[in-house]
Design a protein around this motif. Structure first.
Motif, PDB file in Angstrom:
ATOM      1  N   ALA A  83      -4.689  -0.352  -4.903  1.00 51.44           N
ATOM      2  CA  ALA A  83      -5.139   0.783  -4.174  1.00 51.44           C
ATOM      3  C   ALA A  83      -4.158   1.953  -3.592  1.00 51.44           C
ATOM      4  O   ALA A  83      -4.256   3.023  -3.934  1.00 51.44           O
ATOM      5  N   GLY A  84      -2.896   1.354  -3.312  1.00 54.03           N
ATOM      6  CA  GLY A  84      -1.775   2.414  -3.109  1.00 54.03           C
ATOM      7  C   GLY A  84      -1.425   3.233  -4.483  1.00 54.03           C
ATOM      8  O   GLY A  84      -1.246   4.504  -4.199  1.00 54.03           O
ATOM      9  N   VAL A  85      -1.236   2.601  -5.344  1.00 54.08           N
ATOM     10  CA  VAL A  85      -1.000   3.284  -6.685  1.00 54.08           C
ATOM     11  C   VAL A  85      -2.184   4.009  -7.100  1.00 54.08           C
ATOM     12  O   VAL A  85      -1.916   5.418  -7.655  1.00 54.08           O
ATOM     13  N   VAL A  86      -3.223   4.010  -6.720  1.00 54.29           N
ATOM     14  CA  VAL A  86      -4.612   4.508  -7.193  1.00 54.29           C
ATOM     15  C   VAL A  86      -4.452   5.815  -6.264  1.00 54.29           C
ATOM     16  O   VAL A  86      -4.693   7.032  -6.756  1.00 54.29           O
ATOM     17  N   MET A  87      -4.143   5.726  -5.058  1.00 54.51           N
ATOM     18  CA  MET A  87      -4.050   6.826  -4.270  1.00 54.51           C
ATOM     19  C   MET A  87      -3.168   7.862  -4.544  1.00 54.51           C
ATOM     20  O   MET A  87      -3.145   9.008  -4.605  1.00 54.51           O
ATOM     21  N   LEU A 140       0.712  -1.177  -0.098  1.00 49.15           N
ATOM     22  CA  LEU A 140      -0.046  -0.067  -0.036  1.00 49.15           C
ATOM     23  C   LEU A 140       0.845   1.434   0.042  1.00 49.15           C
ATOM     24  O   LEU A 140       0.679   2.139  -0.799  1.00 49.15           O
ATOM     25  N   TYR A 141       1.937   1.351   1.115  1.00 47.96           N
ATOM     26  CA  TYR A 141       2.552   2.679   0.980  1.00 47.96           C
ATOM     27  C   TYR A 141       3.469   2.760  -0.117  1.00 47.96           C
ATOM     28  O   TYR A 141       3.925   3.740  -0.612  1.00 47.96           O
ATOM     29  N   LEU A 142       4.360   1.447  -0.355  1.00 50.53           N
ATOM     30  CA  LEU A 142       5.306   1.758  -1.369  1.00 50.53           C
ATOM     31  C   LEU A 142       4.333   2.105  -2.931  1.00 50.53           C
ATOM     32  O   LEU A 142       4.868   2.830  -3.702  1.00 50.53           O
ATOM     33  N   GLY A 143       3.243   1.566  -2.946  1.00 51.36           N
ATOM     34  CA  GLY A 143       2.590   1.926  -4.400  1.00 51.36           C
ATOM     35  C   GLY A 143       2.245   3.438  -4.124  1.00 51.36           C
ATOM     36  O   GLY A 143       2.423   3.996  -5.511  1.00 51.36           O
ATOM     37  N   PHE A 144       1.937   3.728  -2.979  1.00 48.37           N
ATOM     38  CA  PHE A 144       1.558   5.404  -2.847  1.00 48.37           C
ATOM     39  C   PHE A 144       2.519   6.201  -3.320  1.00 48.37           C
ATOM     40  O   PHE A 144       2.540   7.159  -4.017  1.00 48.37           O
ATOM     41  N   PHE A 145       3.593   5.818  -2.591  1.00 48.82           N
ATOM     42  CA  PHE A 145       4.885   6.842  -2.989  1.00 48.82           C
ATOM     43  C   PHE A 145       5.535   6.720  -4.178  1.00 48.82           C
ATOM     44  O   PHE A 145       5.961   7.934  -4.767  1.00 48.82           O
ATOM     45  N   LEU A 146       5.461   5.598  -4.713  1.00 47.33           N
ATOM     46  CA  LEU A 146       6.050   5.366  -5.963  1.00 47.33           C
ATOM     47  C   LEU A 146       5.206   6.271  -7.169  1.00 47.33           C
ATOM     48  O   LEU A 146       5.754   6.697  -8.133  1.00 47.33           O
ATOM     49  N   ALA A 147       3.906   5.962  -7.154  1.00 45.23           N
ATOM     50  CA  ALA A 147       3.029   6.675  -7.917  1.00 45.23           C
ATOM     51  C   ALA A 147       3.152   8.275  -8.008  1.00 45.23           C
ATOM     52  O   ALA A 147       3.100   8.972  -8.657  1.00 45.23           O
ATOM     53  N   ILE A 148       3.144   8.672  -6.492  1.00 38.24           N
ATOM     54  CA  ILE A 148       3.252  10.084  -6.249  1.00 38.24           C
ATOM     55  C   ILE A 148       4.615  10.500  -6.943  1.00 38.24           C
ATOM     56  O   ILE A 148       4.370  11.854  -7.654  1.00 38.24           O
ATOM     57  N   ILE A 183       3.396   0.244 -12.495  1.00 37.18           N
ATOM     58  CA  ILE A 183       4.182   0.225 -11.189  1.00 37.18           C
ATOM     59  C   ILE A 183       3.435  -0.936 -10.152  1.00 37.18           C
ATOM     60  O   ILE A 183       4.050  -1.707  -9.613  1.00 37.18           O
ATOM     61  N   PHE A 184       1.868  -0.973 -10.498  1.00 34.65           N
ATOM     62  CA  PHE A 184       1.549  -2.063  -9.686  1.00 34.65           C
ATOM     63  C   PHE A 184       1.725  -3.384 -10.113  1.00 34.65           C
ATOM     64  O   PHE A 184       1.914  -4.265  -9.265  1.00 34.65           O
ATOM     65  N   VAL A 185       1.773  -3.731 -11.238  1.00 32.71           N
ATOM     66  CA  VAL A 185       2.146  -5.044 -11.934  1.00 32.71           C
ATOM     67  C   VAL A 185       3.700  -5.513 -11.213  1.00 32.71           C
ATOM     68  O   VAL A 185       3.850  -6.518 -10.681  1.00 32.71           O
ATOM     69  N   LEU A 186       4.779  -4.371 -11.111  1.00 36.77           N
ATOM     70  CA  LEU A 186       5.961  -4.671 -10.964  1.00 36.77           C
ATOM     71  C   LEU A 186       6.160  -5.116  -9.481  1.00 36.77           C
ATOM     72  O   LEU A 186       6.837  -5.884  -8.872  1.00 36.77           O
ATOM     73  N   LEU A 187       5.383  -4.196  -8.890  1.00 36.87           N
ATOM     74  CA  LEU A 187       5.038  -4.163  -7.207  1.00 36.87           C
ATOM     75  C   LEU A 187       4.792  -5.818  -6.839  1.00 36.87           C
ATOM     76  O   LEU A 187       5.313  -6.390  -5.759  1.00 36.87           O
ATOM     77  N   CYS A 188       3.675  -6.180  -7.572  1.00 36.54           N
ATOM     78  CA  CYS A 188       3.242  -7.744  -7.127  1.00 36.54           C
ATOM     79  C   CYS A 188       4.313  -8.510  -7.447  1.00 36.54           C
ATOM     80  O   CYS A 188       4.325  -9.528  -6.636  1.00 36.54           O
ATOM     81  N   PHE A 189       4.888  -8.398  -8.603  1.00 34.33           N
ATOM     82  CA  PHE A 189       5.963  -9.692  -8.854  1.00 34.33           C
ATOM     83  C   PHE A 189       7.140  -9.478  -7.789  1.00 34.33           C
ATOM     84  O   PHE A 189       7.617 -10.543  -7.523  1.00 34.33           O
ATOM     85  N   ILE A 190       7.137  -8.384  -7.427  1.00 33.23           N
ATOM     86  CA  ILE A 190       8.498  -8.072  -6.280  1.00 33.23           C
ATOM     87  C   ILE A 190       7.902  -8.567  -5.047  1.00 33.23           C
ATOM     88  O   ILE A 190       8.819  -9.200  -4.343  1.00 33.23           O
TER      89      ILE A 190
END
Length: 358
Positions: free
Chosen positions: A241-245, A30-38, A79-86
Motif C-alpha cells: 500500500a505504501g509503494v502504491v501511494m 507503509l511510510y518507508l514504502g511511500f517515501f522510497l517509491a516517491i 521496492i515492495f519485495v525488498l522491503l518485505c525481506f528486510i
C-alpha cells in the motif's frame, strides 16, 4: 531482517524491542514504502520503456498516455519485495508469494518493453502456470497449519466452515488469481484509477489480516479462522500500500508515469493471493468489486462472443470507465472519484454482511 535485529538488540537497548512489534513494522513498511517509491520512481524514467499508445481505448486516453514512461510497476514492486525481506520474518509460502509477485511483474515489464505484444494467449498461459503454482503452495501451507490437515473455507451466511478438496481449491484459487490479474490490468486506463482502487483493496485486506485474523479473540468472536501469521501478512500488505501511494503521487491526473502491465499484473496477482489466504474467496467482492465489474465484464463479453458467438452488453463499452467517459461525458477525475466512492460504499456493507451475518 529488522524483526530479528530488534530481538537481538533489545537485550542491550530496550527501545529496540519496538522493531519486534508488528504495529511498528506496519507503520515503518507503509511510510518507508511511500517515501522510497516517491523518490526512486522518477530516477528510472529514462530507463523505463515509453508508452506507444493503447490500441483498445479512447483516442484521447491513448494520446494522453503516449510517450510517458511506462512499466513503473517494475520499480515499486521491486521496492515492495525488498522491503518485505528486510522488515519481517516470513514463512516459505509468503516468500514464494513475493517471488511469484515479482515474476508476474517481470512478465508484464517484458511485455511493456517489447516492440510487439506478447499476445493474450501467451500471457494467459503464463497466468495459468503462475496461478496453479501459487494455488499448490497456499494449499500445502494451509494444510500444514490446520490441526487435522484439512483446508477449509469460511463462507458468508454460514456458521460452520466447509472442507475443500485439493483439486477444488486449486481450481478456485487459479481462477481467482487469473481473474484478479486480468481485471486489474483492464482497469489501468485512467490516471490514478487502477492504483486508487487497488489501494482501497490493500488497506481493506491489511486491516482484515491485522485486526481480525491476527487477533485470536476477535477471530473467535466473529467465527473466522485465527492466523498466527496474520500480522506478517498485514505488514506485507501495508508495505505494498505504501509503494502504491508513492506511485500514485506521480500518477495523479495528469500523470507523469504509468505502472504498465508490470504494475497492474503484479498488483492483481497479489490481491488475488491475499483473498485466497483469508480462506473466503468472496472477500474479493468486498475488496475489488468495482475492478471486477470495470474490467471483468469486458473479458466476459469478449469470451462469450469469441467462443460461443453470444452477444451481450453490445451497447456498453468496456472497460466500463471508457463507457462512462464516452457515453456519459465523465472526466478522468469524475471517473476516479465516483468509482472510488462506489468501492468504499460496497466494501463497508459487504464486510459487515460477511463478518456479522453468519
Amino acid at each position: 531482517m529488522l524483526f530479528y535485529l530488534g530481538q537481538y538488540l533489545k537485550e542491550f537497548f530496550g527501545p529496540a524491542r519496538l522493531f519486534t512489534s508488528f504495529t511498528v513494522l506496519i507503520v515503518v513498511a507503509l511510510y518507508l514504502g511511500f517515501f522510497l517509491a516517491i523518490n526512486l520512481i522518477p530516477k528510472f524514467y529514462d530507463k523505463l520503456p515509453h508508452d506507444r499508445g493503447r490500441e483498445f481505448t479512447l483516442k484521447d486516453n491513448a494520446e494522453a498516455a503516449k510517450g510517458k514512461p511506462t512499466g513503473a510497476g517494475s520499480v515499486f514492486i521491486t521496492i515492495f519485495v525488498l522491503l518485505c525481506f528486510i522488515l519481517i520474518p516470513m514463512s516459505f509460502a509468503q516468500t514464494a508469494v513475493l517471488v511469484l509477485t515479482w515474476i508476474t511483474m517481470l512478465t508484464g515489464f517484458l511485455d511493456d518493453r517489447s516492440t510487439t505484444s506478447w499476445g493474450e494467449y501467451l500471457k494467459g498461459f503464463l497466468d495459468l502456470v503462475i496461478g496453479i503454482t501459487v494455488s499448490l503452495i497456499l494449499y500445502n501451507q494451509l494444510s500444514k497449519i490446520s490441526p487435522d490437515g484439512l483446508v477449509r473455507f469460511w463462507l458468508p451466511f454460514f456458521t460452520s466452515q466447509v472442507v475443500v478438496n485439493k483439486i477444488v481449491y486449486v481450481i478456485i484459487c487459479t481462477v481467482m488469481v487469473w481473474a484478479s490479474i486480468n481485471t486489474t490490468n483492464c482497469t489501468d486506463g485512467v490516471d490514478g484509477l487502477s492504483g486508487t482502487l487497488v489501494l482501497i483493496a490493500l488497506l481493506t485486506l491489511g486491516c482484515i489480516f491485522y485486526f481480525v485474523f491476527g487477533h485470536k479473540d476477535i477471530a473467535e468472536y466473529l467465527l473466522v479462522p485465527h492466523f498466527t501469521a496474520g500480522a506478517n501478512w498485514a505488514v506485507m500488505i501495508f508495505a505494498l500500500a505504501g509503494v502504491v501511494m508513492g506511485y500514485l503521487w506521480h500518477n495523479a491526473f495528469p500523470s507523469q508515469c504509468l505502472m504498465g502491465d508490470a504494475g497492474s499484473r503484479a498488483l492483481g496477482f497479489f490481491i488475488g493471493v491475499c483473498v485466497m489466504a483469508t480462506g473466503n474467496p468472496f472477500i474479493i467482492l468486498a475488496t475489488s468489486s468495482i475492478i471486477f465489474i470495470n474490467g471483468g465484464m469486458g473479458l466476459l463479453k469478449v469470451f462469450l462472443l469469441r467462443f460461443f458467438k453470444i452477444k451481450i452488453f453490445s451497447t456498453i463499452r468496456f472497460p466500463l470507465h471508457d463507457h462512462m467517459r464516452k457515453n456519459h461525458g465523465w472526466s478522468p477525475t469524475q471517473v476516479l472519484l465516483k468509482f472510488m466512492m462506489m468501492q468504499i460504499l460496497v466494501s463497508i456493507i459487504l464486510l459487515g454482511l460477511f463478518f456479522k451475518v453468519r
